[in-house]
Write an enzyme that holds these catalytic residues in place. Structure first.
Site, mmCIF file in Angstrom:
data_model
loop_
_atom_site.group_PDB
_atom_site.id
_atom_site.type_symbol
_atom_site.label_atom_id
_atom_site.label_comp_id
_atom_site.label_asym_id
_atom_site.label_seq_id
_atom_site.Cartn_x
_atom_site.Cartn_y
_atom_site.Cartn_z
ATOM 1 N N HIS A 115 -7.174 107.953 7.027
ATOM 2 C CA HIS A 115 -5.931 108.009 6.250
ATOM 3 C C HIS A 115 -5.002 106.835 6.522
ATOM 4 O O HIS A 115 -3.827 106.892 6.197
ATOM 5 C CB HIS A 115 -5.184 109.319 6.542
ATOM 6 C CG HIS A 115 -5.919 110.538 6.071
ATOM 7 N ND1 HIS A 115 -5.914 111.736 6.751
ATOM 8 C CD2 HIS A 115 -6.713 110.738 4.991
ATOM 9 C CE1 HIS A 115 -6.651 112.618 6.096
ATOM 10 N NE2 HIS A 115 -7.158 112.037 5.032
ATOM 11 N N CYS A 144 12.418 90.101 -0.441
ATOM 12 C CA CYS A 144 12.250 90.232 -1.897
ATOM 13 C C CYS A 144 12.956 91.446 -2.486
ATOM 14 O O CYS A 144 12.982 91.618 -3.703
ATOM 15 C CB CYS A 144 10.765 90.266 -2.249
ATOM 16 S SG CYS A 144 10.013 91.868 -1.969
HETATM 17 ZN ZN LIG Z 1 8.479 92.051 -0.479
#
Ligand SMILES: [Zn+2]
Length: 232
Positions: A115, A144
């Site tokens: 997992h 970002c």
């Molecule tokens: Zn990013």
């Protein structure tokens, strides 16, 4: 020599299948017991750990996961350590349901984390890998503005094909399968056992008797004690 060690000495290919129970000795709660992770919330835990929660309410997902699932100071225990030693001493492999990284920390050769692993974190927008310590401070990727996430399989997501293929290959090779810290009820992990050889021996270690969805020999003892007695 204990029963388990005799079985291991006889086997050519050993496979350990592990779940949350192997990490409780390291102080990491399991999921479904009385003191488990799933008692830490009044919301449906399977929703909190789902792809839809991450997508629709990323802050809710982040809050639950970072408050209740990260134990960065947890250390491998005797079970992780002996299994790791076994992977160097025998032809032995580990497939784990756990996302705590402790089999890796113990030095296990080629552990297959079915997992994924909470300590691998990436940005969903730009795909960059980010240190989990940054994630624990902020779910937003500073570069970002994307939302970070741990590289684990959430409810609603599928296991990567390569992981499945490797798991099935390991199952098909093993002549001794040692089940530890899991009652093998949660699919698709539990379904792996169907790929075993017909001649494979199965041994399950658990303090209390559990009904396994297949045959096999039970060792009714605390797993930490069983692994302490292994001599290699
Ligand atoms: Zn990013």
């Amino acid at each position: 020599m204990t029963y388990l060690q005799k079985m291991m000495e006889k086997a050519e290919h050993i496979l350990f299948l592990t779940g949350a129970g192997v990490s409780t000795t390291s102080g990491i709660p399991d999921y479904r017991s009385k003191t488990g992770l799933y008692t830490q919330t009044t919301t449906d835990p399977e929703y909190l750990l789902s792809q839809s929660c991450l997508r629709q309410e990323p802050a809710v997902f982040y809050d639950f996961v970072t408050k209740h699932m990260y134990y960065p100071t947890a250390k491998p225990n005797i079970i992780h350590e002996k299994m790791a030693a076994a992977t160097h001493h025998y032809d032995a492999h580990v497939i784990t349901q756990n996302v705590d990284g402790l089999h890796q920390a113990a030095g296990t050769k080629d552990v297959l984390e079915f997992h994924g692993d909470l300590y691998h974190v990436y940005c969903q927008k730009c795909n960059e890998q980010v240190d989990y310590r940054e994630y624990l401070k902020n779910m937003v990727h500073q570069h970002c503005g994307g939302i970070l996430r741990p590289d684990v399989v959430l409810y609603g997501e599928t296991i990567k094909q390569q992981v499945l293929d490797t798991a099935i290959t390991l199952l098909a090779q093993a002549d001794l399968i040692v089940v530890c810290g899991t009652s093998l009820r949660v699919y698709p992990f539990a379904g792996l056992v169907q790929y075993r050889k017909s001649t494979a021996q199965i041994v399950a270690i658990n303090r209390e008797k559990i009904t396994l969805p297949f045959g096999g020999k039970m060792i009714l003892e605390d797993a930490a004690k069983v692994f302490t007695k292994l001599d290699f």
